[in-house]
Design a protein around this motif. Structure first.
Motif, PDB file in Angstrom:
ATOM      1  N   ARG A  38     -86.934  -9.782   5.023  1.00  0.00           N
ATOM      2  CA  ARG A  38     -88.265 -10.364   5.216  1.00  0.00           C
ATOM      3  C   ARG A  38     -89.355  -9.472   4.616  1.00  0.00           C
ATOM      4  O   ARG A  38     -90.367  -9.960   4.116  1.00  0.00           O
ATOM      5  CB  ARG A  38     -88.551 -10.607   6.695  1.00  0.00           C
ATOM      6  N   LEU A  39     -89.169  -8.146   4.694  1.00  0.00           N
ATOM      7  CA  LEU A  39     -90.140  -7.228   4.099  1.00  0.00           C
ATOM      8  C   LEU A  39     -90.084  -7.257   2.577  1.00  0.00           C
ATOM      9  O   LEU A  39     -91.095  -7.063   1.904  1.00  0.00           O
ATOM     10  CB  LEU A  39     -89.885  -5.791   4.567  1.00  0.00           C
ATOM     11  N   THR A  40     -88.899  -7.477   2.043  1.00  0.00           N
ATOM     12  CA  THR A  40     -88.699  -7.381   0.604  1.00  0.00           C
ATOM     13  C   THR A  40     -89.213  -8.594  -0.151  1.00  0.00           C
ATOM     14  O   THR A  40     -89.843  -8.463  -1.192  1.00  0.00           O
ATOM     15  CB  THR A  40     -87.205  -7.180   0.297  1.00  0.00           C
ATOM     16  N   TYR A  41     -88.945  -9.755   0.369  1.00  0.00           N
ATOM     17  CA  TYR A  41     -89.282 -10.983  -0.345  1.00  0.00           C
ATOM     18  C   TYR A  41     -90.505 -11.644   0.259  1.00  0.00           C
ATOM     19  O   TYR A  41     -90.802 -11.481   1.434  1.00  0.00           O
ATOM     20  CB  TYR A  41     -88.083 -11.932  -0.348  1.00  0.00           C
ATOM     21  N   GLY A  42     -91.224 -12.411  -0.543  1.00  0.00           N
ATOM     22  CA  GLY A  42     -92.440 -13.058  -0.082  1.00  0.00           C
ATOM     23  C   GLY A  42     -92.208 -13.908   1.158  1.00  0.00           C
ATOM     24  O   GLY A  42     -91.172 -14.535   1.309  1.00  0.00           O
ATOM     25  N   ASN A  43     -93.146 -13.889   2.058  1.00  0.00           N
ATOM     26  CA  ASN A  43     -93.090 -14.695   3.270  1.00  0.00           C
ATOM     27  C   ASN A  43     -94.521 -15.023   3.671  1.00  0.00           C
ATOM     28  O   ASN A  43     -95.456 -14.738   2.930  1.00  0.00           O
ATOM     29  CB  ASN A  43     -92.320 -13.959   4.378  1.00  0.00           C
ATOM     30  N   GLN A  44     -94.703 -15.611   4.835  1.00  0.00           N
ATOM     31  CA  GLN A  44     -96.047 -16.017   5.233  1.00  0.00           C
ATOM     32  C   GLN A  44     -97.012 -14.842   5.366  1.00  0.00           C
ATOM     33  O   GLN A  44     -98.194 -14.980   5.103  1.00  0.00           O
ATOM     34  CB  GLN A  44     -95.997 -16.788   6.551  1.00  0.00           C
ATOM     35  N   CYS A  45     -96.509 -13.696   5.788  1.00  0.00           N
ATOM     36  CA  CYS A  45     -97.398 -12.533   5.931  1.00  0.00           C
ATOM     37  C   CYS A  45     -97.661 -11.852   4.599  1.00  0.00           C
ATOM     38  O   CYS A  45     -98.766 -11.422   4.320  1.00  0.00           O
ATOM     39  CB  CYS A  45     -96.787 -11.530   6.909  1.00  0.00           C
ATOM     40  N   PHE A  46     -96.625 -11.709   3.808  1.00  0.00           N
ATOM     41  CA  PHE A  46     -96.735 -10.993   2.539  1.00  0.00           C
ATOM     42  C   PHE A  46     -96.308 -11.922   1.416  1.00  0.00           C
ATOM     43  O   PHE A  46     -95.133 -12.083   1.142  1.00  0.00           O
ATOM     44  CB  PHE A  46     -95.867  -9.735   2.551  1.00  0.00           C
ATOM     45  N   ARG A  47     -97.277 -12.543   0.762  1.00  0.00           N
ATOM     46  CA  ARG A  47     -96.966 -13.464  -0.311  1.00  0.00           C
ATOM     47  C   ARG A  47     -96.552 -12.698  -1.565  1.00  0.00           C
ATOM     48  O   ARG A  47     -96.786 -11.514  -1.681  1.00  0.00           O
ATOM     49  CB  ARG A  47     -98.179 -14.350  -0.564  1.00  0.00           C
ATOM     50  N   PHE A  48     -95.930 -13.412  -2.501  1.00  0.00           N
ATOM     51  CA  PHE A  48     -95.487 -12.772  -3.740  1.00  0.00           C
ATOM     52  C   PHE A  48     -96.662 -12.131  -4.467  1.00  0.00           C
ATOM     53  O   PHE A  48     -97.773 -12.662  -4.469  1.00  0.00           O
ATOM     54  CB  PHE A  48     -94.817 -13.782  -4.665  1.00  0.00           C
ATOM     55  N   ALA A  49     -96.395 -11.015  -5.052  1.00  0.00           N
ATOM     56  CA  ALA A  49     -97.408 -10.280  -5.804  1.00  0.00           C
ATOM     57  C   ALA A  49     -96.746  -9.658  -7.030  1.00  0.00           C
ATOM     58  O   ALA A  49     -95.533  -9.540  -7.088  1.00  0.00           O
ATOM     59  CB  ALA A  49     -98.023  -9.188  -4.936  1.00  0.00           C
ATOM     60  N   THR A  50     -97.549  -9.272  -7.984  1.00  0.00           N
ATOM     61  CA  THR A  50     -97.034  -8.581  -9.167  1.00  0.00           C
ATOM     62  C   THR A  50     -97.801  -7.275  -9.354  1.00  0.00           C
ATOM     63  O   THR A  50     -98.949  -7.143  -8.936  1.00  0.00           O
ATOM     64  CB  THR A  50     -97.180  -9.449 -10.439  1.00  0.00           C
ATOM     65  N   TRP A  51     -97.135  -6.334  -9.986  1.00  0.00           N
ATOM     66  CA  TRP A  51     -97.724  -5.034 -10.298  1.00  0.00           C
ATOM     67  C   TRP A  51     -97.909  -4.940 -11.803  1.00  0.00           C
ATOM     68  O   TRP A  51     -97.127  -5.486 -12.579  1.00  0.00           O
ATOM     69  CB  TRP A  51     -96.797  -3.907  -9.834  1.00  0.00           C
ATOM     70  N   ARG A  52     -98.932  -4.229 -12.203  1.00  0.00           N
ATOM     71  CA  ARG A  52     -99.186  -3.987 -13.622  1.00  0.00           C
ATOM     72  C   ARG A  52    -100.035  -2.727 -13.750  1.00  0.00           C
ATOM     73  O   ARG A  52    -100.627  -2.260 -12.789  1.00  0.00           O
ATOM     74  CB  ARG A  52     -99.865  -5.185 -14.264  1.00  0.00           C
ATOM     75  N   GLN A  53    -100.106  -2.223 -14.974  1.00  0.00           N
ATOM     76  CA  GLN A  53    -100.969  -1.071 -15.230  1.00  0.00           C
ATOM     77  C   GLN A  53    -102.257  -1.549 -15.883  1.00  0.00           C
ATOM     78  O   GLN A  53    -102.229  -2.347 -16.808  1.00  0.00           O
ATOM     79  CB  GLN A  53    -100.281  -0.057 -16.122  1.00  0.00           C
ATOM     80  N   GLU A  54    -103.354  -1.045 -15.374  1.00  0.00           N
ATOM     81  CA  GLU A  54    -104.671  -1.274 -15.962  1.00  0.00           C
ATOM     82  C   GLU A  54    -105.335   0.086 -16.111  1.00  0.00           C
ATOM     83  O   GLU A  54    -105.549   0.775 -15.112  1.00  0.00           O
ATOM     84  CB  GLU A  54    -105.543  -2.159 -15.061  1.00  0.00           C
TER      85      GLU A  54
END
Length: 91
Positions: A38-54
């Motif tokens: 549940r912590l690893t994959y998107g769920n109601q508390c933690f939706r999917f997100a992406t990381w990138r460098q800026e």
């Protein structure tokens, strides 16, 4: 972590190990594996997100992430840069 859209499969195992160390539980228990999943994959508390460098700073577009470059959500620019430097893996 916490809904990263590009998470590696072994992340569940890492979270299960962390939960077992902190909580004193067996990492192979169903409840521990479920929590790690549940912590690893998107769920109601933690939706999917992406990381990138800026500008050499790792940012996350998650609406719950303090490392979101949107100043209404995340840390102020100087703090975001400092956190990125602190959390950068050793070369």
């Amino acid at each position: 972590m916490l809904g990263d859209q590009y998470v590696e499969d072994e992340a569940v195992t890492w979270f299960a190990e962390a939960i077992s160390v902190v909580g004193g539980l067996d990492r192979t228990e169903t409840a521990v594996r479920h929590a790690a999943n549940r912590l690893t994959y998107g769920n109601q508390c933690f939706r999917f997100a992406t990381w990138r460098q800026e500008d050499d700073i790792w940012v996350c577009d998650g609406v719950d992430s303090t490392r979101n470059p949107d100043p209404r959500i995340g840390l102020p620019g100087p703090d975001l840069r400092r956190v990125s430097q602190i959390l950068r893996p050793p070369a």
